[in-house]
Design a protein around this motif. Sequence first.
Motif, PDB file in Angstrom:
ATOM      1  N   ASP A  25       4.458  45.576  36.271  1.00 34.56           N
ATOM      2  CA  ASP A  25       5.218  44.364  36.250  1.00 34.56           C
ATOM      3  C   ASP A  25       6.016  44.505  34.707  1.00 34.56           C
ATOM      4  O   ASP A  25       5.869  45.487  34.167  1.00 34.56           O
ATOM      5  CB  ASP A  25       4.387  43.177  36.233  1.00 34.56           C
ATOM      6  CG  ASP A  25       3.609  42.696  35.196  1.00 34.56           C
ATOM      7  OD1 ASP A  25       3.477  43.378  34.223  1.00 34.56           O
ATOM      8  OD2 ASP A  25       2.822  41.680  35.388  1.00 34.56           O
ATOM      9  N   ALA A  26       6.841  43.323  34.607  1.00 38.00           N
ATOM     10  CA  ALA A  26       7.539  43.368  33.454  1.00 38.00           C
ATOM     11  C   ALA A  26       6.880  43.458  32.137  1.00 38.00           C
ATOM     12  O   ALA A  26       7.592  43.614  31.173  1.00 38.00           O
ATOM     13  CB  ALA A  26       8.683  42.144  33.341  1.00 38.00           C
ATOM     14  N   PHE A  27       5.685  42.996  32.107  1.00 37.52           N
ATOM     15  CA  PHE A  27       4.780  42.915  31.104  1.00 37.52           C
ATOM     16  C   PHE A  27       3.882  44.257  30.965  1.00 37.52           C
ATOM     17  O   PHE A  27       3.082  44.311  30.020  1.00 37.52           O
ATOM     18  CB  PHE A  27       4.043  41.670  30.919  1.00 37.52           C
ATOM     19  CG  PHE A  27       4.992  40.406  31.021  1.00 37.52           C
ATOM     20  CD1 PHE A  27       5.632  39.936  29.965  1.00 37.52           C
ATOM     21  CD2 PHE A  27       4.893  39.602  32.209  1.00 37.52           C
ATOM     22  CE1 PHE A  27       6.468  38.723  30.102  1.00 37.52           C
ATOM     23  CE2 PHE A  27       5.837  38.583  32.411  1.00 37.52           C
ATOM     24  CZ  PHE A  27       6.602  38.199  31.262  1.00 37.52           C
ATOM     25  N   THR A  28       4.155  45.194  31.622  1.00 34.85           N
ATOM     26  CA  THR A  28       3.292  46.379  31.707  1.00 34.85           C
ATOM     27  C   THR A  28       2.227  46.393  32.267  1.00 34.85           C
ATOM     28  O   THR A  28       1.231  47.256  31.991  1.00 34.85           O
ATOM     29  CB  THR A  28       3.429  47.288  30.481  1.00 34.85           C
ATOM     30  OG1 THR A  28       2.764  46.576  29.330  1.00 34.85           O
ATOM     31  CG2 THR A  28       4.792  47.481  29.672  1.00 34.85           C
ATOM     32  N   ASN A  29       1.864  45.378  33.043  1.00 28.25           N
ATOM     33  CA  ASN A  29       0.738  45.173  33.745  1.00 28.25           C
ATOM     34  C   ASN A  29       0.519  45.943  35.045  1.00 28.25           C
ATOM     35  O   ASN A  29       1.336  45.820  35.625  1.00 28.25           O
ATOM     36  CB  ASN A  29       0.260  43.636  33.734  1.00 28.25           C
ATOM     37  CG  ASN A  29      -0.082  42.340  32.561  1.00 28.25           C
ATOM     38  OD1 ASN A  29      -0.578  43.000  31.799  1.00 28.25           O
ATOM     39  ND2 ASN A  29       0.858  41.677  32.660  1.00 28.25           N
ATOM     40  N   GLU A  30      -0.750  46.470  35.025  1.00 27.86           N
ATOM     41  CA  GLU A  30      -0.771  47.302  36.695  1.00 27.86           C
ATOM     42  C   GLU A  30      -0.938  46.168  37.672  1.00 27.86           C
ATOM     43  O   GLU A  30      -1.839  45.417  37.371  1.00 27.86           O
ATOM     44  CB  GLU A  30      -1.640  48.331  36.621  1.00 27.86           C
ATOM     45  CG  GLU A  30      -1.069  49.506  35.762  1.00 27.86           C
ATOM     46  CD  GLU A  30      -2.220  50.759  35.676  1.00 27.86           C
ATOM     47  OE1 GLU A  30      -2.934  50.856  36.503  1.00 27.86           O
ATOM     48  OE2 GLU A  30      -1.898  51.844  35.261  1.00 27.86           O
ATOM     49  N   GLY A  99       5.313  37.818  46.793  1.00 22.40           N
ATOM     50  CA  GLY A  99       5.897  38.941  47.476  1.00 22.40           C
ATOM     51  C   GLY A  99       6.539  40.048  46.421  1.00 22.40           C
ATOM     52  O   GLY A  99       6.786  39.591  45.398  1.00 22.40           O
ATOM     53  N   VAL A 100       6.522  41.121  46.927  1.00 21.56           N
ATOM     54  CA  VAL A 100       7.386  42.293  46.290  1.00 21.56           C
ATOM     55  C   VAL A 100       8.539  42.946  47.264  1.00 21.56           C
ATOM     56  O   VAL A 100       8.222  42.984  48.225  1.00 21.56           O
ATOM     57  CB  VAL A 100       6.323  43.363  45.710  1.00 21.56           C
ATOM     58  CG1 VAL A 100       7.016  44.507  45.186  1.00 21.56           C
ATOM     59  CG2 VAL A 100       5.233  42.835  44.956  1.00 21.56           C
ATOM     60  N   ASP A 113      12.304  45.858  44.080  1.00 13.50           N
ATOM     61  CA  ASP A 113      12.067  44.778  43.344  1.00 13.50           C
ATOM     62  C   ASP A 113      12.178  44.970  41.771  1.00 13.50           C
ATOM     63  O   ASP A 113      11.507  45.736  41.136  1.00 13.50           O
ATOM     64  CB  ASP A 113      10.606  44.129  43.326  1.00 13.50           C
ATOM     65  CG  ASP A 113      10.439  42.741  42.928  1.00 13.50           C
ATOM     66  OD1 ASP A 113      10.728  42.238  41.890  1.00 13.50           O
ATOM     67  OD2 ASP A 113       9.676  41.951  43.576  1.00 13.50           O
ATOM     68  N   ASP A 114      13.289  44.115  41.073  1.00 12.29           N
ATOM     69  CA  ASP A 114      13.669  44.556  39.810  1.00 12.29           C
ATOM     70  C   ASP A 114      12.305  44.128  38.627  1.00 12.29           C
ATOM     71  O   ASP A 114      12.496  44.558  37.667  1.00 12.29           O
ATOM     72  CB  ASP A 114      14.849  43.759  39.199  1.00 12.29           C
ATOM     73  CG  ASP A 114      16.218  44.306  39.933  1.00 12.29           C
ATOM     74  OD1 ASP A 114      16.131  45.540  40.211  1.00 12.29           O
ATOM     75  OD2 ASP A 114      17.125  43.541  40.134  1.00 12.29           O
ATOM     76  N   ASN A 115      11.558  43.252  39.305  1.00 12.99           N
ATOM     77  CA  ASN A 115      10.373  42.913  38.433  1.00 12.99           C
ATOM     78  C   ASN A 115       9.141  44.011  38.399  1.00 12.99           C
ATOM     79  O   ASN A 115       7.988  43.749  37.625  1.00 12.99           O
ATOM     80  CB  ASN A 115       9.661  41.757  39.049  1.00 12.99           C
ATOM     81  CG  ASN A 115      10.722  40.568  38.565  1.00 12.99           C
ATOM     82  OD1 ASN A 115      11.337  40.284  37.679  1.00 12.99           O
ATOM     83  ND2 ASN A 115      11.282  39.831  39.722  1.00 12.99           N
ATOM     84  N   TYR A 116       9.350  45.042  39.098  1.00  8.86           N
ATOM     85  CA  TYR A 116       8.226  46.050  39.201  1.00  8.86           C
ATOM     86  C   TYR A 116       8.757  47.525  39.088  1.00  8.86           C
ATOM     87  O   TYR A 116       9.717  47.770  39.730  1.00  8.86           O
ATOM     88  CB  TYR A 116       7.504  45.750  40.499  1.00  8.86           C
ATOM     89  CG  TYR A 116       6.637  44.620  40.765  1.00  8.86           C
ATOM     90  CD1 TYR A 116       5.479  44.578  40.368  1.00  8.86           C
ATOM     91  CD2 TYR A 116       7.040  43.434  41.385  1.00  8.86           C
ATOM     92  CE1 TYR A 116       4.526  43.350  40.263  1.00  8.86           C
ATOM     93  CE2 TYR A 116       6.504  42.293  41.186  1.00  8.86           C
ATOM     94  CZ  TYR A 116       5.371  42.228  40.721  1.00  8.86           C
ATOM     95  OH  TYR A 116       4.598  40.934  40.826  1.00  8.86           O
ATOM     96  N   ASP A 117       7.834  48.139  38.549  1.00  5.94           N
ATOM     97  CA  ASP A 117       8.271  49.748  38.531  1.00  5.94           C
ATOM     98  C   ASP A 117       7.128  50.531  39.356  1.00  5.94           C
ATOM     99  O   ASP A 117       5.928  50.092  39.011  1.00  5.94           O
ATOM    100  CB  ASP A 117       8.281  50.425  37.001  1.00  5.94           C
ATOM    101  CG  ASP A 117       9.297  49.728  36.484  1.00  5.94           C
ATOM    102  OD1 ASP A 117      10.633  49.834  36.873  1.00  5.94           O
ATOM    103  OD2 ASP A 117       9.242  49.476  35.342  1.00  5.94           O
ATOM    104  N   TYR A 118       7.441  51.155  40.278  1.00  9.82           N
ATOM    105  CA  TYR A 118       6.298  51.973  41.146  1.00  9.82           C
ATOM    106  C   TYR A 118       5.575  52.993  40.210  1.00  9.82           C
ATOM    107  O   TYR A 118       6.143  53.751  39.264  1.00  9.82           O
ATOM    108  CB  TYR A 118       7.100  52.627  42.150  1.00  9.82           C
ATOM    109  CG  TYR A 118       6.074  53.621  42.776  1.00  9.82           C
ATOM    110  CD1 TYR A 118       5.296  53.307  43.828  1.00  9.82           C
ATOM    111  CD2 TYR A 118       6.083  55.088  42.470  1.00  9.82           C
ATOM    112  CE1 TYR A 118       4.278  54.027  44.725  1.00  9.82           C
ATOM    113  CE2 TYR A 118       5.041  55.918  43.259  1.00  9.82           C
ATOM    114  CZ  TYR A 118       4.221  55.346  44.367  1.00  9.82           C
ATOM    115  OH  TYR A 118       3.396  56.087  44.907  1.00  9.82           O
ATOM    116  N   LEU A 119       4.311  52.879  40.047  1.00  6.56           N
ATOM    117  CA  LEU A 119       3.373  53.758  39.399  1.00  6.56           C
ATOM    118  C   LEU A 119       2.777  55.180  40.338  1.00  6.56           C
ATOM    119  O   LEU A 119       2.939  56.210  39.820  1.00  6.56           O
ATOM    120  CB  LEU A 119       2.349  53.220  38.593  1.00  6.56           C
ATOM    121  CG  LEU A 119       2.785  52.099  37.420  1.00  6.56           C
ATOM    122  CD1 LEU A 119       1.583  51.473  36.937  1.00  6.56           C
ATOM    123  CD2 LEU A 119       3.647  52.948  36.440  1.00  6.56           C
TER     124      LEU A 119
END
Length: 137
Positions: A25-30, A99-100, A113-119
């Motif tokens: 997420d935007a706060f670098t939380n997985e 939701g995502v 979703d701009d609030n998440y980056d796929y890891l």
Amino acid sequence: MVDGAHIADVADVPEGGSYLFTAEDAFTNEQEVILVHCDEEPGIEAWVNTCTHETQRFDRGSGAPIRDGQIICPKHGSLFDTCSGECDNGEAAGTTLPGVEVAVTDGEVVLTDDNYDYLRDGGTGDDGPSSSSHLSF
């Protein structure tokens, strides 16, 4: 072509189950997220992999229990609609899963979703809370 990170092919999302992946997420939380089939467009929805009643994971690595278009919380049995994320029964009644945003294009599921980056595929690697349920499906 849709901009976003490729998560999986639609064919990789099991009918009657889920596809688990980890995003940041935007706060670098997985954050664990599940993909599930839905009868409404785009045919796949993505939900945060946690019951809204308690911090209980739906998919603990072997797929979320799903029956008749509803995700089943393995702890208390609350049912969440796979298309809307809404719950109208049990301990989580009146809540909606976070939701995502995803898109489906050319048989691929893409994270939009701009609030998440796929890891990565799969979960966060921690065991998370365990279920004390004796529900069987």
